[in-house]
Design an enzyme around this catalytic site. Structure first.
Site, PDB file in Angstrom:
ATOM      1  CD  GLN A 102     -11.597  -0.631   0.882  1.00  0.00           C
ATOM      2  OE1 GLN A 102     -10.734  -0.213   1.578  1.00  0.00           O
ATOM      3  NE2 GLN A 102     -11.227  -1.961   0.353  1.00  0.00           N
ATOM      4  CE1 TYR A 172      -8.037  -1.109   9.640  1.00  0.00           C
ATOM      5  CE2 TYR A 172      -8.149  -1.995   7.365  1.00  0.00           C
ATOM      6  CZ  TYR A 172      -7.509  -1.143   8.215  1.00  0.00           C
ATOM      7  OH  TYR A 172      -6.415  -0.568   8.030  1.00  0.00           O
ATOM      8  NE  ARG A 220     -10.366  -4.631  -1.268  1.00  0.00           N
ATOM      9  CZ  ARG A 220      -9.526  -4.999  -2.334  1.00  0.00           C
ATOM     10  NH1 ARG A 220      -8.605  -5.984  -2.220  1.00  0.00           N
ATOM     11  NH2 ARG A 220      -9.605  -4.542  -3.507  1.00  0.00           N
TER      12      ARG A 220
END
Length: 220
Positions: A102, A172, A220
């Protein structure tokens, strides 16, 4: 018996999995100051593979130091990290598992004491958790971050990993562009939902163009 298919093979794109057990990305805080994957990472993830996990997602890994979420976050911001990630990937493959890396940029959800530079965001609005005022990204800086995601994805592929996952959630940076609460821009990267999605779409397109059509890419 419940979960009758849990231990049966599964396919995602070109990736063949031995079962349907997935380990999600969970930050270990194991990396040192340089952000390299190390023996502690390898030992930890190999135990998950030995335990039967068919699909391991390696924790969020920074595409640039500016986007480091915490001091011991792994990085993949330069080619020097490729051999370290490859050792992890090879160890997981030896146990019959698959591993996806990731990649992430924290944006405002960090502090300058961690990044060593002013924190950045779509708009100058502090993260309610970190409470540090970020600097609004310029158009050129947005392109630099998109390029950092592209290069990071290329390093993931070069390491021999089975795929790359782009972190677009959990507050984020890319999630900050998507949200009207953190994105108050009035240019092409802010406003209506289509424009707030522009950063995410451009990162995804850059990553896909870098790794090709046959490499697994997830968001994601």
């Amino acid at each position: 018996m419940q979960f009758k298919t849990l231990f049966s093979p599964f396919r995602i794109g070109n990736l063949e999995l031995k079962n349907r057990i997935v380990m999600p990305p969970m930050a270990t805080n194991f990396a040192g100051e340089d952000g390299s994957v190390n023996e502690r990472h390898i030992a930890y993830y190999v135990e998950r593979a030995k335990g039967g996990v068919g699909y391991i997602t390696f924790e969020h890994t920074g595409v640039m130091k500016q986007g480091r979420a915490f001091p011991n976050m792994a990085l993949i911001d330069s080619d020097q990290h490729i051999p370290h990630v490859k050792r992890l990937v090879d160890a997981i493959h030896q146990e019959g598992g698959k591993i996806v890396i990731q990649i992430n940029h924290a944006g405002r959800q960090t502090t300058s004491s961690i990044t060593g530079s002013p924190i950045v965001a779509p708009s100058p609005i502090p993260c309610p958790v970190r409470n540090e005022m970020p600097r609004e990204l310029s158009m050129d800086e947005i392109q630099e971050i998109i390029e950092a995601f592209r290069k990071a994805a290329g390093r993931v592929k070069e390491s021999g990993a089975d795929g790359v996952e782009i972190h677009m959630a959990h507050g984020y940076l890319i999630n900050q562009f998507l949200s009207p609460f953190s994105n108050k821009r009035e240019d092409e990267y802010g406003g209506d939902p289509d424009r707030r999605m522009k950063m995410a779409v451009e990162v995804l397109r850059a990553v896909r163009n870098q790794v090709g059509q046959d490499f697994l890419v997830l968001c994601r």
